[in-house]
Design an enzyme around this catalytic site. Structure first.
Site, PDB file in Angstrom:
ATOM      1  CE  LYS A  83      -3.736  -2.871   1.893  1.00 58.09           C
ATOM      2  NZ  LYS A  83      -4.237  -3.322   3.132  1.00 58.09           N
ATOM      3  CD  GLN A 124      -3.175  -4.858   6.428  1.00 56.27           C
ATOM      4  OE1 GLN A 124      -3.012  -3.755   5.856  1.00 56.27           O
ATOM      5  NE2 GLN A 124      -3.698  -6.059   6.171  1.00 56.27           N
ATOM      6  CG  ASP A 133      -9.885  -0.564   3.353  1.00 53.18           C
ATOM      7  OD1 ASP A 133     -10.224  -1.026   2.216  1.00 53.18           O
ATOM      8  OD2 ASP A 133      -9.172  -1.610   3.951  1.00 53.18           O
TER       9      ASP A 133
END
Ligand code: NAP
Length: 293
Positions: free
Chosen positions: A55, A99, A123
């Site tokens: 990322k 994460q 996200d």
């Protein structure tokens, strides 16, 4: 019939070209301040480290920056919430990603995700973001299903009135995927580990989405002639990546399918970056149209 390959690598490349331009305009408008995606990694799970690094690289490829926050396992919920709060308040940060799995704090992940300011939830992991997206309101979608929708739209795959069967109901993939397909006027069936007669459900699908996490679990024989197969699975077996669907032989059977690798994966990352750029544009009062013009 020769199936259309839904090429995520090629589309991601095209999107990155546009994003580079948009980032350039943002930097021009801000005295060289790039959009920033903050990534929080707790612990040292090797797969998570690989994903976070990917990322970071994806940010730099389009001229953005990533702010990598690595915290040791043993970080408390309170410490992490305080860190998220700092990032929420930092006007130089436009996207926040925690994460998954959060080592040692798996049980409170929902609380941690929900602490992210919805404007920076690039996200699509917050309950608020999910709710808004499901209601068809303005919100960032979970990156993997949002990337899949971009891919389907790019290849003009007809969705309205089609029967979509989503196999998997995780918060980041199956559920938001089903909501997005429903919003696109599909008739949606969601299957999971307690579904009776999975093969029978899949046999009725015009669109099948595999989001199970088991290699080649969805068999070619179950798939209807002329169906579209979206394989979100990404399972590492003896150094090779295999999807959740049996893709061999689909060329002669499916209308279209996503390859693994090179289908859903590249779309996930580029969608995350795209949504961070969009968040930066929104915070600066620049519309994507203005920026891309
Ligand atoms: P997950 O959280 O483990 O969810 C798996 C889902 O599959 C669950 O809903 C589970 O049902 C269902 N399932 C398990 N066994 C089943 C069975 N026998 N029959 C029917 N359904 C079954 O996984 P995830 O995070 O959604 O990820 C799914 C896959 O997508 C993985 O391969 C992952 O690596 C991949 N992925 C790829 C990307 C990408 O960018 N390419 C991004 C995210 C995930 P229950 O709810 O009943 O347990």
């Amino acid at each position: 019939m020769t199936a259309i390959i839904l090429d995520g690598t090629a589309l991601a490349k095209e999107i990155r070209k546009d994003l580079k331009e948009r980032v350039k305009r943002i930097r021009e408008a801000t005295g060289d301040q790039p959009p920033v995606l903050a990534t929080i990694l707790v612990g040292s799970d090797p797969a998570s480290e690989v994903y976070v690094n990917m990322k970071g690289r994806a940010c730099r490829r389009v001229g953005m920056e990533s702010l990598k926050i690595d915290l040791p396992e043993g970080t408390t919920k309170e410490q992490l919430l305080a860190r998220i709060d700092e990032l929420n308040k930092d006007s130089n940060v436009h996207g926040i990603l925690i994460q998954h799995p959060v080592a040692g704090l798996e049980d409170v992940e929902r609380e941690l995700f929900d602490a992210i300011d919805a404007r920076k939830d690039v996200d699509g992991v917050t309950s608020l973001g999910f709710g808004r997206m499901s209601m068809g309101e303005d919100a960032f979608g979970s990156a993997t299903p949002a990337g899949i929708m971009s891919l389907l739209r790019h290849y003009n795959i007809e969705l309205s009135g089609k029967h979509a069967v989503v196999v998997g109901r995780s918060a980041i993939l199956g559920k938001p995927m089903a909501a997005m397909l429903l919003n696109a006027n599909c008739t949606v069936t969601i299957c999971h580990s307690r579904t009776v007669d999975l093969a029978g459900q899949i046999a009725q699908a015009d669109i099948v989405v595999g989001a199970v996490g088991r290699p080649a679990f969805i068999k070619r024989d179950w798939i209807k002639e002329g169906a579209v197969v979206v394989d979100a699975g990404y399972n590492k077996i003896e150094g090779e990546y295999i999807g959740d669907c049996e893709l061999e032989g689909l060329d002669d059977k499916a209308l279209a399918y996503t390859p693994v690798p090179g289908g859903v994966g590249p779309m996930t990352i580029v969608t995350l970056i795209q949504q961070t750029v969009e968040s930066a544009e929104k915070s600066l009062g620049l519309s994507a149209e203005t920026v891309s013009a």
